[in-house]
Every structure is written in C-alpha cells, then in structure tokens.
Design an enzyme around this catalytic site. Structure first.
Site, PDB file in Angstrom:
ATOM      1  N   ASP A  62      -9.948  -3.665  -7.728  1.00 47.02           N
ATOM      2  CA  ASP A  62      -9.525  -4.741  -6.740  1.00 47.02           C
ATOM      3  C   ASP A  62     -10.253  -5.844  -7.108  1.00 47.02           C
ATOM      4  O   ASP A  62     -11.223  -5.984  -7.539  1.00 47.02           O
ATOM      5  CB  ASP A  62      -9.757  -3.904  -5.484  1.00 47.02           C
ATOM      6  CG  ASP A  62      -8.824  -5.053  -4.086  1.00 47.02           C
ATOM      7  OD1 ASP A  62      -8.006  -5.469  -4.544  1.00 47.02           O
ATOM      8  OD2 ASP A  62      -9.087  -4.372  -2.954  1.00 47.02           O
TER       9      ASP A  62
ATOM     10  N   ASP B 131      -9.525  -0.115  -0.962  1.00 46.12           N
ATOM     11  CA  ASP B 131      -9.967  -0.241   0.257  1.00 46.12           C
ATOM     12  C   ASP B 131      -8.934  -0.104   1.349  1.00 46.12           C
ATOM     13  O   ASP B 131      -9.483   0.284   2.633  1.00 46.12           O
ATOM     14  CB  ASP B 131     -10.715  -1.509   0.280  1.00 46.12           C
ATOM     15  CG  ASP B 131     -10.085  -2.725   0.320  1.00 46.12           C
ATOM     16  OD1 ASP B 131      -8.864  -2.615   0.182  1.00 46.12           O
ATOM     17  OD2 ASP B 131     -10.552  -3.849   0.288  1.00 46.12           O
TER      18      ASP B 131
ATOM     19  N   ASP C 191      -3.797   1.762  -0.274  1.00 45.41           N
ATOM     20  CA  ASP C 191      -4.346   2.475  -1.572  1.00 45.41           C
ATOM     21  C   ASP C 191      -4.746   3.673  -1.944  1.00 45.41           C
ATOM     22  O   ASP C 191      -4.884   4.132  -3.006  1.00 45.41           O
ATOM     23  CB  ASP C 191      -5.834   1.377  -1.787  1.00 45.41           C
ATOM     24  CG  ASP C 191      -5.536   0.161  -2.119  1.00 45.41           C
ATOM     25  OD1 ASP C 191      -4.771  -0.242  -2.663  1.00 45.41           O
ATOM     26  OD2 ASP C 191      -6.392  -0.579  -1.554  1.00 45.41           O
TER      27      ASP C 191
END
Length: 959
Positions: free
Chosen positions: A523, A831, A835
C-alpha cells in the site's frame, strides 16, 4: 412474530451465564464435568487416542488440496482445514508419532474447541427461545410480567443485572421503561455525547461496580507438566531401560566402584535431555502466551470528557461512549446511541454469516462482533465475563501451535533418517550377535567371550544386553531429535526478535514463508509514506487560494457551505479544552488534515454541527472512493455534502461557486482548469480531495426509518466547493529498503487507491520506478483498466505492473491471484476492511498495526506495528534467516551423525567391536541436539542473506 424472534440468534441469558460461569469457576473437577457434559453426545468424545497415532483412513489428497508428487511435498498450510492437516500428518511413517508434532497444533483440541462453541451457542439460544415464549404467553394474557431486578447498589442508578436484562436479553421493554439509551447513560453517570469523566477514581468505581473488560483465563500448564510429557518420549524410555540394564550389568561384572559409570552417565544424559526439552517447551509456551496477549490487546478510541482518547480494550468500562467505524471490533456489550448505515457481522457469536443492520429498533451490540459497514457510537453496558464473548473466551483456551511447511517436511526427513538408523542398528545388532555367539568376539587377552557349552547362560545374556545397548544407542544417535527442536527454537527466537523489529507474527508459518517471497504488493499511504498529512494547496471559488488557509479569498456563502460540509461529513472530531490550550483533532490522517485546514479557516466545530441535524450518512467507500451526508437545516432545507477522490467527485459536478459567491455552470474551460490543477498536484505527489454539495427537496427524503437506512444519497448535479492537495511525505529510509528488496530479487509493487499521478510521483521518489520513462503502461496502470482484462491477459501483464492507481480492493485481489498463478510467492500489505480478501488470498498477509482495522488484522499473518515498509523488509530478512539457520543445523548434525554411524558400522562388521561406545555416542548427540541447535538456530540475520535470490514457489511446494 414470536417464531421470527425465537429463530433469531441471541446472546446467553443471565441465568445460563451464571450457571456456566459458576461451573467453570468451581475448580478443575467442576470444569471438567462441565466440559464432559457438553461432549457426552459428541463423536469426538470417542477419539481418546492421539490423533497422530491413529491408522490412516486415507492418505490421498483431495483435488482441492493439490496433488502430492512425493512423500514430503507439502502444500501451503495457510487456511488449511483440520481434516487436511490430519492427512498431512498421516502421509508418512514416523518412529514416534505421538511426539512428532509436539510443537504444533493439537487437532483433537481444535475440534473440541469448535464443538464447545456450537454447544454454548445452542444452549444460549434454547434458553433465549424459552424466555421469549414465556414473554409471549404473558402478552397473550394481557399482562407483561417482567422480572423485578434488585435495587441498584453503589453510586449508580442501575445495576449490572438490569443492564444484562436490557442488553444480553435484547429487552426493548426494559429499555423503554428506563427511558431509552440517554436515561440509561444518565443512570450510569455518563453522557451520550461527552462520555464519562474518566478520572482514576471514576474508573475504579465503575470497575468495582460492573467489573473490568477482562475474563478469567485458564492457567497455562506448569513446568512439571512439560517435564512429564518430555519423559514419555519413546526413545528416552528405551534409553532409560538401557541405562538400568547397563548399570546392573556394569556393577555385576566390574563391581560397584567401577561398574556404575556407563549406566549413570546414560541416566544423567537422559535426565538432561528431559530437562532441556521441558525448559524449551515451557519457555515457548510462555512466549506464545505473551504474543497472544499482545495480539488481543486492541487499542481503540473512546470519548471521555468530550475528547477522544486511545485506550486499551482491557481499560473499557461500563458507561464509556465508543465511536465505531468500518472494520472495528465491538469491544463490549452495549446499546447504539447513533448509527448511520451501521451493519454488524455477528458470525463470531452466532456462528451464522449474517450481517445485521443496527438502528433504534435493533440497538443492541454484542462484544466480539465486527463492524461490516457504516459508523456510529455505542454506550457500553457490559464488559468482561458479563458478556457472552467473555464467557466464550474464558471457556476456550486458544491453541497457539500450527503446522508449518518446514516443520512437516523436516519431520519427514527425520523419519527417513530414523528408518536408515534403525536399519543400520539392526544390521550392527545382527553382525555383533553372530560374531559373539560364533566366538569371534574376543577379550583384550584374545580369549573368546562366548564358548558354546562352556559359557554360562547369565554371562551370555549379559553379553547380548551389552550388544543390544550399543544397537539402541546407534538408533538414538541416528534419529535426529534435534531437528524439531531446532525448528521450534528458530521460529520462536525469530518471532521474539521480529516483535522487537515491530512485526507481530500471528501465524507461525509466516516466519519461514516470508523468506521465500518473490514479490511484495505494498500500500502507499502510511506504509511508503509517513501518513502525516497537511493541506498545502487549495482551489476554491474557481481559483487557487494562496495561502491555502486564507479565509479572505472565500466569499461568505462558499465559506459557510465549505465549513458545513467539512464539519458534518467526517468521522473525526475537534476538541477545544475549556481552560485553553492546543486544539486536539482526531480521526484518520486525511480527516485530520481537512479538519485542521478548516480550523485554520476559523471553523467552530461544535457550533457548526449544532446548526443542522444529520438525516443519513453514506460512509466513505473504497469502491466508490467517496462518502456523503444528508443534513436538515433549521429552515427545513436539505443539503447533501460529498467528499472524496478529486477526479471522481469533479465528474459528478455540474456547477461551482465563483469568487463572487454565485453558483455558475461548470463549462469546459473551468473543467479543464480544475483537471489541470488535479494533475499538477498529483504530479507533485499530493493526494487530491474534492468537496461538493447539492440541495434536495425535503419531500423526497424517505420518512420511514427503514427506508432511510437504505436510501442512496443523490450524487449527481453537484456544486463544487473546493479541491485540496494533501501532502504526505515519503518515509525516510523507504528508498533504501526498496532497493534492498530489488537487490534480493523481491519485486516491490505499489497498489493504492490514490490518483495514478500521485502514485507515480511517490513511486519515483521511493525507487519503485527507476525513471520517468518507466511511468507508462503496463508498468503504471489504473485499477479499472486491469480489472477489464481477461484472466489470461491479467496473468500476462501482472508481472510487469509496478504501480496500480485508483485500485479497488477487488483489483488488489485480482492482482494477487494473477501473480500466484504465475508462480510467485506473494506478500500483501493492507489496512482496510476491504483489503481483507487480498490479505487472506496472499501467501503472507501483512496488516498495519496503527491504521489497520481489526478485520484486516484478523485476515493477516503478520501485523506491522509501525506501519513502515522498512519493517516489512526486516520480516523478509528474518524469513530467510529461518531457512538458512535450519540448513546450517541440518548440515552440521547430519555430518556428525553419518560420520559416527559409518565409523561404528564399519568397525562392528570388521572387528566385532565399536570404537564409539554408548556413553560417547550419547553425549555427542546430546551436545549436538542442545548446544548445536541453540547456536545455529538463534543466529541473527546478516546482510548477505539479502543478496541471494528468493527460494520462491519451489520451497512452498505448491505446484
């Protein structure tokens, strides 16, 4: 009506809870009787024997498990079913089956744990159904006879029993009699908006009156239990028998002064092995308990004294007001105060994968459940053992062991070597017995030790026992008992050190699997960047605002609408201390940046929020990249405010407010102006957020609450208010970490929901993209483009992708699946709640400890406690270190074992004697098993490990 309510899954009643808790607390006998009563009808009750020692019903793998090309080809253990794990264990013959997996998951206990869960849930729902049936009967008679709770005791106007009657029994009547959630909060000396005062004296009173948010945990096994288990090893029992035989034989033949050496030495070695094994197991057990305690110690925000503060879940008390957002875990039982599209996943409590929508008609929340959608605030009414979650946690001990591919394969290697050692020992035994009984074994003076018809039977038996002792010792030396110990020490040591490096390992196998990772899908926000956001550019009124917090450049109507939208369309808050001091802003980093900008513009947060009331909220959605809120103003006007990704919100706008305060159409010129502004900010690595609104007719707003919860807020014909650029600087050291990964053969890919231009700029800054020439397709791609490809096209292009912008959670999942099909071992960082599928699908899922939601953490294998990409790289180093340390240990031990075996076998066959006697062989093996394992298994990772190519999918044996 009654039937529907009876079938609704519900928490356990106070009577049932008291019964179960009393039986649990009553000591070991009562607790065992309770467990036994739960399992009398269970098919698992008959499975008393060690699961691993059972005969194999089938050693064939299902097609879903993948074909096994060899005895020790082990597929991935992640998310494997218990049945599949059992078949792995039955796939090979093992000399000592009951201890082969001493350090891993107890499958029998795991099955029993699931059975207990089902039993308690069924018990709770049966009592709940009876209670509802009785209540319905009372209604049919025209009377409602509610139990009269005891009068409140202490400093509060409501007792724990009354709270239990309201919350766990979901009793609307009692709640209404008490005057609703606000009256309950008042009785608890709390405020639905400001919470409790939260000083030490107040917290102590609440804990004394209602308990703390902890539950009685079963005591861990004592050191003596581990000592007892270590003593029951089959090999050690054989050795003890050999020690006794050697001691008796030695005393008989050489006298007590000289003959006790061999037997006592073997006995001392056995005792030492038992003690070392027990200490190792006991320390590992304590370590896993500490890691589990850390894993369960969730930190969350509560509202105390009007401000949001972060506390441990163990510090939650009755009366606390807790904000809930997507992905959070409900930390205690409670009542909903306010909720907007709030949906709760209660599968952890009811066992059914059903999302329950919460509102004023269904306001009761259960501890342990997850927030699937929406947001809201709750009043805590039950904590710890006064919740069903606490009861379940107190009833079931969590097993910490699990299968890891390396452990399973090494046990297979140990089995193979054991079979070789057994064969060699049998050969030596036969040769020595033949030589002894044929008179070819002679004393030092050359006299044969055995003469047919002349040697006494007792002497012959003594000679045979000596030979048998040598053969047993060869078996002991040949079987590498240190292998499982070495793996356990390595993984346990690595887990402890990784914790110091800000990585909490949730699954043991992740330690070793991470060392084989070939690609990391990372990410951007918070992982590659600092996640410390500030607004550095702003466009409003059709022009650039310079400086961005200049209120004078905004017309009054635009300023008013902008402040209204920022204050109401947020999950954050602004706290202004009464006695002065710095303003405290809470929320996500993006929310804090926007709220901080509004405060600089002169926003009075509380005053603005009091000027209008919220009708409905559409929480920020990772798919749509925006969130909205509908407000009712005092004059009955309705304003709908939206906030989200700049280009997406801009595409829904048809008008904007100019510098004069007039609403004018968005012509092509202005659209180009704003798009260029977005591209310029994105090229400067700024995150672009747009704020817009529209009016709406009050008559069109759904009047019914049920319809209102399902109302889709209008998101077209918006009026653009502002576009802001948020700076999120790159983390220091990330560029070096990315380069280290690339040198190690691990490709780093950025997958972000941010603008592709912003992602491209950060990727260049981090070194993921080497130059601007690489910032073109297919190296940089948008999520919508990737998802529109066919499966074959995605596989073809997946390996080339370095940056994916504007990606949805499903795009990340598709990328992970494509990379795995190409043979990569994929690590994924994430997070958010959305996800979770990608984290679950990846070979190694790494969630963020600071910004990560509880749903993401539950789906991950490792939690990165500081949200830093450099910590991800450290995990890779430790993973490779595990594999390298095990290799070193195997090479070291097998070299000595093979040398000792060859020497003894050759000598036994050629001369009839063995140069290395039982004591010598035993002590060499003992030192290797303990000191060698400790030295090699705990060697820290070195930089040269990151100069090798990853072992990759070949190590995982998935194909």
């Amino acid at each position: 009506m009654l039937e529907n309510r009876v079938l609704t899954p519900s928490p356990i009643s106070p009577l049932s809870r008291a019964f179960l808790y009393t039986n649990y607390q009553g000591g070991g006998d009562n607790r065992n009787n309770w467990m036994t009563s739960l399992f009398k009808s269970s098919p698992y009750r008959r499975r008393r024997d060690d699961v691993e020692a059972e005969g194999s019903r089938s050693t064939d793998f299902d097609s879903a498990d993948g074909d096994s090309s060899g005895t020790f080809d082990i597929p991935s253990t992640k998310n494997a079913s218990i049945d599949r794990l059992r078949r792995w264990r039955q796939a090979a013959l093992v000399l000592n089956a009951s201890r082969r997996f001493r350090y891993t998951l107890d499958l029998k206990k795991e099955e029993e744990k699931q059975q207990i869960l089902r039993k308690i849930r069924a018990h709770a729902q049966a009592i709940r159904a009876a209670y509802l049936f009785k209540e319905a009967g009372n209604r049919g008679n025209g009377t409602i006879k509610l139990p009269i709770p005891p009068p409140p005791e202490g400093d509060f106007g409501i007792s724990q029993d009354e709270l239990s009657t309201i919350t766990r029994d979901r009793n609307h009547h009692v709640l209404e009699e008490k005057g609703g959630v606000k009256s309950v909060a008042s009785a608890l000396k709390s405020n639905t908006e400001k919470g409790i005062c939260g000083d030490d004296a107040d917290l102590l009173k609440r804990k004394n009156a209602f308990g703390s948010n902890t539950y009685p945990q079963k005591k861990g096994r004592s050191f003596w239990m581990f000592l007892w288990e270590a003593w029951q090893d089959l090999t050690l029992i054989i050795l003890m028998i050999a020690a006794v035989a050697s001691l008796v034989l030695g005393i008989k033949t050489e006298g007590i002064k000289e003959g006790w050496y061999d037997g006592a030495s073997i006995a001392f070695a056995v005792i030492l092995v038992i003690v070392v094994t027990a200490i190792s197991d006991y320390k590992q057990s304590l370590q896993f308990q500490n890691l589990n305690e850390e894993k369960r110690n969730i930190h969350l925000e509560v509202i105390r004294g009007g401000r949001r503060i972060e506390v441990s879940i163990y510090d939650i008390v009755v009366g606390d007001v807790i904000p809930l957002n997507i992905g959070d875990q409900v930390p205690a039982d409670g009542i909903l105060i306010t909720g907007h599209s709030l949906a709760i996943d209660e599968s952890s409590m009811t066992g059914e994968s059903k999302i329950v929508h919460k509102n004023s008609r269904e306001p009761f929340l259960m501890s342990g459940c997850k927030v699937a959608d929406g947001s809201g605030t709750m009043l805590v009414t039950g904590v710890g053992i006064n919740t069903e979650w606490g009861l379940l946690m107190a009833s079931i001990s969590e097993d910490t062991g699990e299968e890891t591919p390396l452990q399973v394969r090494l046990n297979g290697v140990a089995t193979f070597i054991g079979i070789v050692g057994l064969t060699v020992a049998l050969l030596v035994l036969i040769v020595l017995l033949v030589r002894y009984f044929t008179g070819h074994t002679k004393d030092i003076d050359g006299t044969p030790q055995f003469k047919a018809g002349k040697t006494k039977a007792s002497t012959a038996v003594d000679g045979a026992i000596k030979i048998l002792t040598v053969a047993v010792t060869i078996v002991v030396v040949a079987v590498p008992e240190g292998l499982p110990l070495a793996v356990t020490l390595t993984l346990a040591y690595s887990m402890r050190k990784m914790m110091m490096d800000k990585a909490l390992v949730r699954r043991l196998s992740a330690c070793e699997t991470m060392g084989s990772a070939t690609t990391i899908c990372s990410d951007k926000t918070g992982t590659l960047t600092l996640n410390q956001m500030t607004i550095v550019e702003a466009y409003s009124g059709g022009q650039k605002i310079d400086p961005p917090d200049s209120k004078s450049q905004l017309p009054p109507i635009l300023y008013s609408l902008l402040i209204e939208g920022i204050a109401q369309n947020t999950t954050g808050s602004v706290f202004v201390p009464e006695g002065g001091g710095d303003i405290e802003i809470s929320g996500s980093p993006t929310e804090k940046a926007i709220l901080g900008w509004a405060v600089k513009l002169g926003m009075n947060f509380d005053a603005v929020r009091s000027e209008s009331s919220i009708i409905h909220v559409f929480p920020f959605n990772s798919e749509k990249k925006k969130g909205g809120v509908a407000l009712q103003l005092p004059d009955s006007q309705v304003h709908i405010h939206w906030k989200g990704a700049a280009e997406i919100v801009l595409a829904s706008c048809t008008e904007y407010i100019n510098a004069s305060g007039n609403i004018v159409p968005l012509d092509q010129v202005k659209v180009s102006f704003f798009r260029n502004a977005i591209e310029d900010m994105a090229a400067s690595s700024l995150r672009c957020v747009a704020i817009a609104y529209r009016t709406y007719d009050m008559d069109k707003v759904p009047a019914d609450e049920q319809q209102k919860t399902q109302w889709a807020l209008p998101q077209d014909d918006l009026v653009l208010l502002a576009i802001v650029g948020i700076k999120d600087p790159c983390r220091p050291g990330v560029r070096d970490a990315v380069r280290l990964c690339q040198n190690a053969g691990v490709k780093v890919r950025m997958v972000t929901g941010d603008n592709p231009q912003t992602a491209k700029a950060i990727a260049l800054e981090c070194g993921i993209l080497s130059s601007a020439e690489d910032a073109v397709e297919p190296y940089v791609i948008e999520g919508r483009v990737f998802r529109n490809y066919s499966d074959a096209e995605r596989e073809k292009i997946a390996e080339k992708i370095l940056v994916m912008g504007r990606s949805s959670p499903n795009d990340k999942l598709l990328l992970v699946q494509a990379l795995k099909r190409k043979g990569h071992v994929v690590a994924v960082t994430g997070d958010g709640t959305n996800d979770a599928p990608a984290l679950h699908e990846a070979d190694i899922g790494l969630s963020m400890g600071i910004q990560g939601t509880e749903v993401a953490k539950e789906s991950s294998d490792i939690i990165i406690l500081d949200d830093n990409f450099a910590s991800v790289v450290k995990v890779v180093r430790w993973g490779r270190s595990v594999y390298a340390n095990i290799q070193k240990f195997i090479q070291f031990q097998l070299t000595v074992n093979v040398a000792a075996l060859v020497i003894n076998v050759v000598a036994a066959i050629s001369s009839g004697d063995v140069p290395l006697n039982a004591v010598q062989l035993l002590w060499v093996n003992l030192i290797m098993d303990t000191l060698g394992a400790l030295a090699l298994a705990t060697e820290p990772p070195t930089d040269h490990l990151m100069h090798r190519n990853p072992v990759g999918r070949r190590y995982e044996m998935l194909k």
